[in-house]
Design an enzyme around this catalytic site. Structure first.
Site, PDB file in Angstrom:
ATOM      1  N   SER A   1       0.818  -1.223   0.000  1.00  0.00           N
ATOM      2  CA  SER A   1       0.000   0.000   0.000  1.00  0.00           C
ATOM      3  C   SER A   1       0.851   1.271   0.000  1.00  0.00           C
ATOM      4  CB  SER A   1      -0.983   0.010   1.171  1.00  0.00           C
ATOM      5  OG  SER A   1      -0.291   0.078   2.374  1.00  0.00           O
ATOM      6  N   SER A   2       1.979   1.278   0.730  1.00  0.00           N
ATOM      7  CA  SER A   2       2.757   2.526   0.780  1.00  0.00           C
ATOM      8  C   SER A   2       3.331   2.856  -0.599  1.00  0.00           C
ATOM      9  CB  SER A   2       3.872   2.448   1.828  1.00  0.00           C
ATOM     10  OG  SER A   2       4.837   1.492   1.460  1.00  0.00           O
TER      11      SER A   2
ATOM     12  N   ASP B   1       8.469  -3.866  -4.421  1.00  0.00           N
ATOM     13  CA  ASP B   1       7.088  -3.361  -4.383  1.00  0.00           C
ATOM     14  C   ASP B   1       6.861  -2.356  -5.511  1.00  0.00           C
ATOM     15  OD1 ASP B   1       7.160  -4.825  -2.079  1.00  0.00           O
ATOM     16  OD2 ASP B   1       6.279  -3.293  -0.786  1.00  0.00           O
TER      17      ASP B   1
END
Ligand code: MEV
Length: 316
Positions: A104-105, A148
């Site tokens: 999410s970040s 990510d």
């Protein structure tokens, strides 16, 4: 001329195997998880910049500490455009549960960077996007491997080694991946730094665990290429026990992994940073996946998702 509105999106990600070891140069495998998304919308609005998101509703300058990475990247981008830090609002809508190992970040940063470039009508390359997202991720995670950001920017399955070119990876398996949320916030930064402490204080054990995780990732790659879902499941479960030894699991993650395995999952493990967040489990049929999800939900999982591994978007 500015647009009146700028929009950007970022999807979630799931690490299949290799988390933590990837920080130390071992390979990891990750897949996009578009069932969860972030959308940032920037609108022209007179006055100080406002931010409306899960963690904060108010002036950007009053954002809580956990948003410092995002705030910093917004400020740096606006300065790089020679624009003034005022006269717009930022709205972030998210279906990626925050701090659960689903990226999410990085997705928030990527959606917001895309929205800023759209708002100011600038062209954004993937390299620039990675560079800016890394500004935020460095602050949020300390020493991110980059997996990510890479998966969220590319939206395609990745065999990822830090600092190396992406290896295209086709994913088509007759199996179902379950994602189950413990509902507990994961602690990626704390988990990454505790692994570092272990590696520094007990290099023999730490490095051996990390190397074994790398070996398993390569084994999983072969299992996927050979469409051997049984071996894939076994490697996932083995990876969980290594991650546990690395100190990044917790009792909620262990419990959900056991529930999945007790109900005939082919394999199960934590995913992402750990110490909370999500587990993944492998099922060979949709009926089995539904059954395992019911069991996970009645044993503490707060939410579950099922991913058909035949339908994962591939980049080749
Ligand atoms: C976080 O999604 C994955 C970790 O391996 C950290 C990283 O790769 O930066 C735990």
């Amino acid at each position: 001329m500015d647009n009146k509105i700028g929009v950007g999106t970022g999807i979630g990600k799931i690490i299949l195997i290799g988390e933590h070891a990837v920080v130390y140069g071992q390979p990891a495998l990750a897949i996009p998880f578009p069932a969860t998304k972030i959308k940032t919308t920037i609108r022209r609005k007179k006055g100080s910049i406002t931010l409306n998101c899960f963690f904060h509703q108010g002036l950007l300058s009053n954002s809580p500490k956990k948003l410092v990475g995002l705030v910093s990247v917004i400020e740096q981008i606006v300065h790089s455009f020679n624009e003034r830090l005022e006269d717009f609002s930022i709205d972030i809508e998210s279906s990626i549960p925050p701090e659960r190992g689903m990226g999410s970040s990085a997705a928030v940063a990527i959606a917001t960077i895309r929205a800023l470039y759209d708002y100011y009508n600038r062209l954004l390359t993937d390299d620039e996007l990675f560079k800016w997202a890394n500004v935020s991720e460095q602050i949020v995670h300390g020493n991110p491997s980059g997996i990510d950001m890479s998966i969220i920017i590319g939206e395609t399955p990745l065999y990822y080694i830090k600092g190396k070119a992406f290896v295209p990876f086709t994913f088509k398996l007759d199996a179902y991946l379950i994602v189950a949320d413990t509902g507990e916030l994961g602690q990626t930064q704390a988990a990454v730094s505790s692994v570092r402490k272990l590696v520094e204080s007990n290099p023999e054990e730490g490095k051996s665990l990390i190397k074994q995780l790398g070996v398993l990732t390569n084994r999983v790659k072969v299992s996927i290429e050979k469409k051997d879902v049984v071996k894939l499941g076994q490697s996932m479960t083995k990876a969980h026990s290594l991650l546990k030894k690395l100190g990044v699991s917790n009792s909620s993650l262990d419990r959900l992994v056991s529930v999945a395995l007790d109900n005939e999952a082919l394999g199960a493990k934590l995913t992402g940073g750990g110490r909370g967040g999500c587990i993944i489990a492998l099922a060979s049929t949709i009926q089995q996946a539904d059954f395992i999800c019911d069991k996970l939900l009645s044993n503490g999982a707060k939410n579950t998702w099922i991913l058909d591994m035949e339908l994962i978007k591939n980049g080749q």
